[in-house]
Design a protein around this motif. Structure first.
Motif, PDB file in Angstrom:
ATOM      1  N   ASP A  66      -3.549   5.855  -9.581  1.00  0.00           N
ATOM      2  CA  ASP A  66      -3.649   5.286  -8.281  1.00  0.00           C
ATOM      3  C   ASP A  66      -4.936   5.164  -7.719  1.00  0.00           C
ATOM      4  O   ASP A  66      -5.711   5.768  -7.928  1.00  0.00           O
ATOM      5  CB  ASP A  66      -3.166   6.696  -7.548  1.00  0.00           C
ATOM      6  CG  ASP A  66      -2.887   6.366  -6.018  1.00  0.00           C
ATOM      7  OD1 ASP A  66      -1.799   5.726  -5.887  1.00  0.00           O
ATOM      8  OD2 ASP A  66      -3.673   6.766  -5.236  1.00  0.00           O
ATOM      9  N   GLU A  68      -5.887   4.079  -4.741  1.00  0.00           N
ATOM     10  CA  GLU A  68      -6.231   4.608  -3.373  1.00  0.00           C
ATOM     11  C   GLU A  68      -6.915   6.033  -3.442  1.00  0.00           C
ATOM     12  O   GLU A  68      -7.936   6.322  -2.946  1.00  0.00           O
ATOM     13  CB  GLU A  68      -5.147   4.746  -2.383  1.00  0.00           C
ATOM     14  CG  GLU A  68      -4.720   3.327  -1.970  1.00  0.00           C
ATOM     15  CD  GLU A  68      -3.836   2.753  -2.985  1.00  0.00           C
ATOM     16  OE1 GLU A  68      -4.313   1.244  -2.998  1.00  0.00           O
ATOM     17  OE2 GLU A  68      -3.354   3.099  -3.957  1.00  0.00           O
ATOM     18  N   SER A  69      -6.570   6.796  -4.615  1.00  0.00           N
ATOM     19  CA  SER A  69      -6.906   8.371  -4.577  1.00  0.00           C
ATOM     20  C   SER A  69      -8.008   8.344  -5.934  1.00  0.00           C
ATOM     21  O   SER A  69      -8.648   9.234  -6.143  1.00  0.00           O
ATOM     22  CB  SER A  69      -6.009   9.272  -5.081  1.00  0.00           C
ATOM     23  OG  SER A  69      -5.456   8.818  -6.078  1.00  0.00           O
TER      24      SER A  69
END
Length: 382
Positions: A66, A68-69
């Motif tokens: 992921d 975004e994280s």
């Protein structure tokens, strides 16, 4: 002099025992090559698995689960694998054929419960095998996310779902074919599609995965990223794992099946997909557990014609690894690219999945898949 020779021998022996072995050096080389491929083609994450002599010998993941994280991708993360899912549907059908609950030559109209006929050839029966081999003359022009598209009682434009050629005498890859096939699995088994696959394929092989989002651990989903060819940017595709909770509440067995997408909705890790692949490579059997008969496995892997090289959800190609005839399937959806291919005589196979990359192709294969497969083959299998 004798003592010096003994000392030298001890030093050489120690160096041999402590130096990285060929396997370790191969692994380091392979991982460096894979990361180079990822960088070259802007791959976000990559998960791979290699099978040799019917055993899983290597499984690894690189990059991000992921963006975004900034979470790293691991071998435990699962992906919506897109069209490789079709082979799970075909495997289910072969189980039902063996149980004598249907035949590949059955008139599909009788199986599905409404008329499935090409209007240009109204007397020509369209069989179950035609749908599974994409020779049905059915197309996706009216969509494939529900069966209303091809049901004459639901769609006034149902005739557009058929091509101009006679069923059985042409080929067009079609997602609607396999969503229809999934509905027949429900009708003849009495089980909801996702549950049938879980009970009769995944559980016997001890694999984690499935078609129903609500039945899986969402924290294990690898986010899929679609590439914008104009702005050269990636965007997450949440629709890949959209829960269909409300639709399932009003589920109609044998008709609502596209909710689970038998044509593309399986969620599974690369290593578990490799174990499933090994079952097909070994003609229906894995670690003592037979899923389908040898006859069924051979039929799935037998191309319907030399022009298309497609069997029953298993494709044959000599364009993937030079000098090797491979069998398997690819997938692409929501930015994901996946490949599962094996060599049945030499008993090796490779699974590669990326959750987002530049959409470049060579010989009909996404470049990340093609280059990664050849790198893994040259390192671990050649």
């Amino acid at each position: 002099m004798v003592n010096f020779l003994k000392y030298l021998i001890i030093l050489l022996l120690f160096a041999t025992l402590t130096a990285p072995g060929f396997a370790q050096r191969d692994k380091v080389q392979a991982e460096a090559e894979l990361q180079s491929i990822m960088k070259k083609l802007d791959a976000i994450g990559l998960s791979v698995a290699v099978v040799k002599d019917s055993k899983l010998i290597y499984a690894q993941s690189f990059g991000l689960k992921d963006v975004e994280s900034n979470m790293a991708l691991t071998v435990d993360h699962i992906f919506r694998i897109a069209s490789i899912s079709k082979s799970f549907s075909a495997t289910s059908i072969m189980q039902l054929v063996e149980a004598q609950k249907l035949s590949l030559n059955d008139d599909f109209s009788d199986l599905i419960g409404f008329k499935v006929r090409n209007p240009k050839y109204p007397e020509r029966i369209i069989t179950l095998k035609m749908l599974m081999s994409h020779t049905s003359s059915i197309n996706d022009s009216e969509g494939y996310f529900n069966l209303d598209a091809i049901n004459p009682e639901k769609n006034a434009n149902w005739e557009k779902c058929y091509n101009s050629y006679e069923p059985g005498k042409g080929y067009q890859y079609c997602n609607l074919n396999y969503n229809l096939v999934g509905a027949v699995i429900e009708k003849r088994s009495g089980e909801r599609f996702d549950n049938y696959v879980k009970h009769h394929i995944l559980n016997p092989l001890q694999l984690y995965g499935g078609y129903c989002v609500d039945a899986l651990d969402a924290s294990r989903f690898a986010t899929l990223y679609e590439f914008d060819t104009i702005y050269k940017t990636f965007s997450p595709a949440p629709a890949a794992y959209a829960a269909r909770t409300n639709e399932i509440k009003n589920y109609v067995n044998g008709y609502s099946t596209p909710i689970f997408s038998p044509t593309g909705g399986m969620k599974i890790s690369a290593s578990d997909l490799a174990k499933y692949m090994t079952m097909h490579m070994n003609q229906g059997k894995y670690k003592g557990k037979r899923i389908i008969s040898k006859k069924s496995a051979r039929l799935m892997q037998t191309k319907v014609s030399d022009k298309e090289n497609y069997g029953l959800a298993i494709h044959t190609t000599d364009k993937l690894i030079p000098g090797k005839t491979m069998k398997g399937h690819t997938g692409s959806a929501y930015g994901l690219y996946s490949a599962m291919f094996f060599q049945p005589e030499e008993k090796f196979g490779i699974v590669v999945i990326t959750n987002g990359s530049s959409p470049k192709y060579t010989e009909g294969f996404n470049d990340v898949l093609l280059l990664s497969i050849n790198s893994l083959y040259n390192t671990f299998l050649k």
